[in-house]
Design a protein around this motif. Sequence first.
Motif, mmCIF file in Angstrom:
data_model
loop_
_atom_site.group_PDB
_atom_site.id
_atom_site.type_symbol
_atom_site.label_atom_id
_atom_site.label_comp_id
_atom_site.label_asym_id
_atom_site.label_seq_id
_atom_site.Cartn_x
_atom_site.Cartn_y
_atom_site.Cartn_z
ATOM 1 N N GLU A 1 -13.295 10.748 8.044
ATOM 2 C CA GLU A 1 -12.903 10.803 6.635
ATOM 3 C C GLU A 1 -11.506 10.232 6.369
ATOM 4 O OE1 GLU A 1 -13.649 12.549 2.661
ATOM 5 O OE2 GLU A 1 -14.977 12.629 4.382
ATOM 6 N N PHE A 2 -10.587 10.465 7.290
ATOM 7 C CA PHE A 2 -9.191 10.119 7.050
ATOM 8 C C PHE A 2 -8.771 8.860 7.794
ATOM 9 C CE2 PHE A 2 -9.449 14.700 6.362
ATOM 10 C CZ PHE A 2 -8.973 14.756 5.062
ATOM 11 N N THR A 3 -7.870 8.127 7.164
ATOM 12 C CA THR A 3 -7.264 6.966 7.787
ATOM 13 C C THR A 3 -5.840 7.339 8.161
ATOM 14 O OG1 THR A 3 -8.561 5.499 6.390
ATOM 15 C CG2 THR A 3 -6.644 4.546 7.481
ATOM 16 N N PHE A 4 -5.519 7.185 9.416
ATOM 17 C CA PHE A 4 -4.194 7.563 9.893
ATOM 18 C C PHE A 4 -3.302 6.335 9.961
ATOM 19 C CE2 PHE A 4 -7.073 10.757 11.598
ATOM 20 C CZ PHE A 4 -6.407 11.927 11.257
ATOM 21 N N ASN A 5 -2.021 6.547 9.713
ATOM 22 C CA ASN A 5 -1.031 5.493 9.878
ATOM 23 C C ASN A 5 -1.056 4.969 11.295
ATOM 24 O OD1 ASN A 5 0.459 4.862 7.597
ATOM 25 N ND2 ASN A 5 1.760 6.656 7.797
ATOM 26 N N SER A 6 -0.718 3.708 11.455
ATOM 27 C CA SER A 6 -0.706 3.130 12.796
ATOM 28 C C SER A 6 0.407 3.702 13.662
ATOM 29 C CB SER A 6 -0.569 1.611 12.718
ATOM 30 O OG SER A 6 0.638 1.272 12.074
ATOM 31 N N ASP A 7 1.390 4.376 13.049
ATOM 32 C CA ASP A 7 2.469 4.959 13.845
ATOM 33 C C ASP A 7 2.168 6.394 14.275
ATOM 34 O OD1 ASP A 7 2.779 6.113 11.348
ATOM 35 O OD2 ASP A 7 4.965 6.115 11.443
ATOM 36 N N ILE A 8 0.930 6.846 14.046
ATOM 37 C CA ILE A 8 0.532 8.187 14.462
ATOM 38 C C ILE A 8 -0.495 8.083 15.584
ATOM 39 C CG2 ILE A 8 -0.604 10.334 13.783
ATOM 40 C CD1 ILE A 8 0.432 9.877 10.970
ATOM 41 N N GLN A 9 -0.183 8.723 16.702
ATOM 42 C CA GLN A 9 -1.111 8.791 17.832
ATOM 43 C C GLN A 9 -1.890 10.096 17.711
ATOM 44 O OE1 GLN A 9 0.759 9.224 21.652
ATOM 45 N NE2 GLN A 9 -1.090 8.706 22.752
ATOM 46 N N VAL A 10 -3.202 9.995 17.596
ATOM 47 C CA VAL A 10 -4.053 11.172 17.451
ATOM 48 C C VAL A 10 -4.586 11.567 18.823
ATOM 49 C CG1 VAL A 10 -6.137 12.115 16.391
ATOM 50 C CG2 VAL A 10 -4.704 10.514 15.114
ATOM 51 N N LEU A 11 -4.395 12.839 19.179
ATOM 52 C CA LEU A 11 -4.888 13.372 20.454
ATOM 53 C C LEU A 11 -5.942 14.429 20.152
ATOM 54 C CD1 LEU A 11 -1.443 13.977 22.198
ATOM 55 C CD2 LEU A 11 -2.970 12.035 22.531
ATOM 56 N N LEU A 12 -7.081 14.321 20.815
ATOM 57 C CA LEU A 12 -8.118 15.346 20.706
ATOM 58 C C LEU A 12 -8.100 16.149 21.987
ATOM 59 C CD1 LEU A 12 -11.028 13.225 19.240
ATOM 60 C CD2 LEU A 12 -9.423 14.688 18.015
ATOM 61 N N MET B 1 10.093 5.792 16.851
ATOM 62 C CA MET B 1 9.279 6.643 17.722
ATOM 63 C C MET B 1 7.967 6.988 17.009
ATOM 64 S SD MET B 1 10.161 10.416 19.144
ATOM 65 C CE MET B 1 9.589 10.744 20.767
ATOM 66 N N ASN B 2 6.877 6.888 17.731
ATOM 67 C CA ASN B 2 5.572 7.239 17.176
ATOM 68 C C ASN B 2 5.423 8.747 17.094
ATOM 69 O OD1 ASN B 2 4.901 4.583 16.982
ATOM 70 N ND2 ASN B 2 3.605 4.553 18.769
ATOM 71 N N LYS B 3 4.679 9.175 16.107
ATOM 72 C CA LYS B 3 4.390 10.599 15.944
ATOM 73 C C LYS B 3 3.056 10.894 16.591
ATOM 74 C CE LYS B 3 6.804 10.480 11.610
ATOM 75 N NZ LYS B 3 6.669 10.460 10.175
ATOM 76 N N ARG B 4 2.905 12.114 17.065
ATOM 77 C CA ARG B 4 1.637 12.545 17.671
ATOM 78 C C ARG B 4 1.046 13.683 16.858
ATOM 79 N NH1 ARG B 4 4.970 11.905 22.322
ATOM 80 N NH2 ARG B 4 4.297 10.083 23.484
ATOM 81 N N LEU B 5 -0.256 13.633 16.689
ATOM 82 C CA LEU B 5 -0.989 14.673 15.994
ATOM 83 C C LEU B 5 -2.131 15.097 16.909
ATOM 84 C CD1 LEU B 5 -1.531 16.303 13.400
ATOM 85 C CD2 LEU B 5 -2.883 14.368 12.592
ATOM 86 N N ALA B 6 -2.145 16.369 17.299
ATOM 87 C CA ALA B 6 -3.172 16.854 18.225
ATOM 88 C C ALA B 6 -4.146 17.766 17.494
ATOM 89 C CB ALA B 6 -2.533 17.604 19.386
ATOM 90 N N PHE B 7 -5.420 17.569 17.766
ATOM 91 C CA PHE B 7 -6.486 18.412 17.242
ATOM 92 C C PHE B 7 -7.153 19.132 18.399
ATOM 93 C CE2 PHE B 7 -6.442 15.109 13.974
ATOM 94 C CZ PHE B 7 -6.581 15.847 12.820
#
Length: 71
Positions: free
Chosen positions: A26-37, A1-7
Motif C-alpha cells: 500500500e505504501f511507497t517509502f522514500n528511497s532514503d528509508i531502508q525497510v527491515l522485516l 545517513m539513511n533511516k531504517r524502519l523495522a517491521f
Amino acid sequence: MNKRLAFMIGDPAGVGPEITIKALDEFTFNSDIQVLLVGDRRSFDRAKKIVGSDVNPENVVENQITSSISQ
C-alpha cells in the motif's frame, strides 16, 4: 545517513505477516528509508501467496544487521 524502519511480521500462525505485506504493498517509502522485516521468511512467503503480492525483500542474517548498525 539513511533511516531504517523495522517491521515485526508477528506470529507466523496469525495474520501479522499478511497485514505487513498489505502495508508494504500500500505504501511507497522514500528511497532514503531502508525497510527491515523481522520474522520467519517461510511465513512471509506463505503470506505473500495468500494476499497475492509480489513484494520480494532481500534476505539478511542477524550479523549483517548488527554490523550495519555499528557503522
